[in-house]
Design a protein around this motif. Structure first.
Motif, PDB file in Angstrom:
ATOM      1  N   ALA A 199       0.865  -1.381   0.063  1.00 32.60           N
ATOM      2  CA  ALA A 199      -0.084   0.006   0.006  1.00 32.60           C
ATOM      3  C   ALA A 199       0.718   1.436   0.017  1.00 32.60           C
ATOM      4  O   ALA A 199       0.374   2.300  -0.615  1.00 32.60           O
ATOM      5  CB  ALA A 199      -1.069   0.020   1.155  1.00 32.60           C
TER       6      ALA A 199
ATOM      7  N   ALA B 105       1.667   3.865  -2.760  1.00 28.14           N
ATOM      8  CA  ALA B 105       0.912   5.019  -3.001  1.00 28.14           C
ATOM      9  C   ALA B 105       1.353   6.438  -2.943  1.00 28.14           C
ATOM     10  O   ALA B 105       0.720   7.422  -3.589  1.00 28.14           O
ATOM     11  CB  ALA B 105      -0.516   4.698  -2.550  1.00 28.14           C
TER      12      ALA B 105
ATOM     13  N   SER C 114       2.371   8.212  -5.789  1.00 29.92           N
ATOM     14  CA  SER C 114       1.319   8.023  -7.096  1.00 29.92           C
ATOM     15  C   SER C 114       1.033   9.812  -7.555  1.00 29.92           C
ATOM     16  O   SER C 114       0.980  10.834  -6.708  1.00 29.92           O
ATOM     17  CB  SER C 114      -0.095   7.582  -6.500  1.00 29.92           C
ATOM     18  OG  SER C 114      -0.971   7.880  -7.586  1.00 29.92           O
TER      19      SER C 114
ATOM     20  N   HIS D 245      -4.356   9.358  -4.014  1.00 29.17           N
ATOM     21  CA  HIS D 245      -3.880   8.318  -3.723  1.00 29.17           C
ATOM     22  C   HIS D 245      -2.331   8.553  -2.556  1.00 29.17           C
ATOM     23  O   HIS D 245      -1.936   7.899  -1.868  1.00 29.17           O
ATOM     24  CB  HIS D 245      -3.223   7.565  -5.031  1.00 29.17           C
ATOM     25  CG  HIS D 245      -4.385   6.993  -5.677  1.00 29.17           C
ATOM     26  ND1 HIS D 245      -4.084   6.300  -6.818  1.00 29.17           N
ATOM     27  CD2 HIS D 245      -5.633   6.910  -5.335  1.00 29.17           C
ATOM     28  CE1 HIS D 245      -5.315   5.808  -7.265  1.00 29.17           C
ATOM     29  NE2 HIS D 245      -6.118   6.073  -6.570  1.00 29.17           N
TER      30      HIS D 245
ATOM     31  N   GLY E 191      -1.261   7.501   0.898  1.00 28.42           N
ATOM     32  CA  GLY E 191       0.120   6.855   1.297  1.00 28.42           C
ATOM     33  C   GLY E 191       0.861   7.576   2.401  1.00 28.42           C
ATOM     34  O   GLY E 191       1.407   6.878   3.202  1.00 28.42           O
TER      35      GLY E 191
END
Length: 241
Positions: free
Chosen positions: A18, A21, A24, A29, A33
């Motif tokens: 995860a 992210a 991103s 996103h 993160g």
């Protein structure tokens, strides 16, 4: 919280998947993160600061998590570089194919010149003073321009076919290469990164919580080959891409 394991290995594995992210380009996103970093790397460790063993466990585990996430980022950059290269090749082929339009006999100035040529040739032959045979005149007036136009249409048709073939080849080649890179290189490398993370996390777990079971199955009874197969199954269970 003393004596309680703060984060199990499979949870940490999900965290590895995860956390990328945060890089991103999608703002939501990236925000997600960064929230994970705040929630786990900072807040969770702070919650266990009174439990020295748990705190050190989390410190070591999150170091392994960070290393795996960094490896993911490097692999993603490698994939992105190859993707950009393939896109550049594809665009180059498509641009070359599109430029072929200027060679069409019916495009722009060429089309006008051809029309003019047909008109002049027809009118020139009609007005040619020394041709007395009416049949010859009709042949030149009608057949020669017609054959010329047909030839131009055939050439234009073949040109379109070749241009479309180039474009289809560029699209197909890009898709095939991307799939091959993803399946044979990128995806396999991600799985290797995750497996190495699990092996490191297992050692950290055993060092700090030797009496706690790590997975549902007792991995101490597994051979090296069986352990790797078991870890592969865990990775496949958590890997969503």
């Amino acid at each position: 919280m003393s004596g309680k394991i703060p984060l199990r290995i499979e949870q940490a594995l999900d965290l590895v998947l995860a956390l990328p992210a945060h890089r991103s380009g999608n703002q939501n996103h990236a925000k997600f993160g960064h929230m994970l970093i705040e929630e786990y790397f900072i807040k969770l460790r702070s919650d266990y600061k009174e439990d020295e063993n748990a705190y050190i466990y989390l410190t070591h585990l999150f170091t392994a998590v960070a290393s795996a996430v960094r490896a993911f980022s490097v692999q993603r950059d490698i994939f992105q570089t190859k993707w950009n290269t393939l896109c550049a090749v594809k665009n180059s082929i498509i641009n070359r194919a599109n430029k072929m339009e200027k060679y069409s006999p019916f495009n722009g100035v060429n089309g006008k010149l051809i029309s003019l040529f047909i008109s002049l040739s027809s009118s020139g032959i009609i007005t040619k003073p020394r041709i007395n045979n009416v049949q010859d005149i009709l042949i030149f007036v009608y057949l020669v321009p017609i054959f010329f136009v047909i030839a131009m249409f055939i050439f234009d048709f073949v040109l379109d076919l070749y241009r479309d073939k180039l474009i289809r080849k560029a699209e197909k080649t890009l898709n095939q290469n991307v799939v091959e890179i993803w399946q044979e290189e990128n995806h396999a490398q991600y799985k290797l990164i995750l497996k190495n993370f699990l092996l490191i996390a297992i050692e950290i777990h055993k060092r700090h919580y030797p009496n706690e079971e790590i997975f549902e199955e007792d991995i101490d009874k597994l051979s090296k080959e069986e352990l790797e197969q078991y870890l592969d199954k865990i990775i496949e269970k958590h890997l969503a891409f």
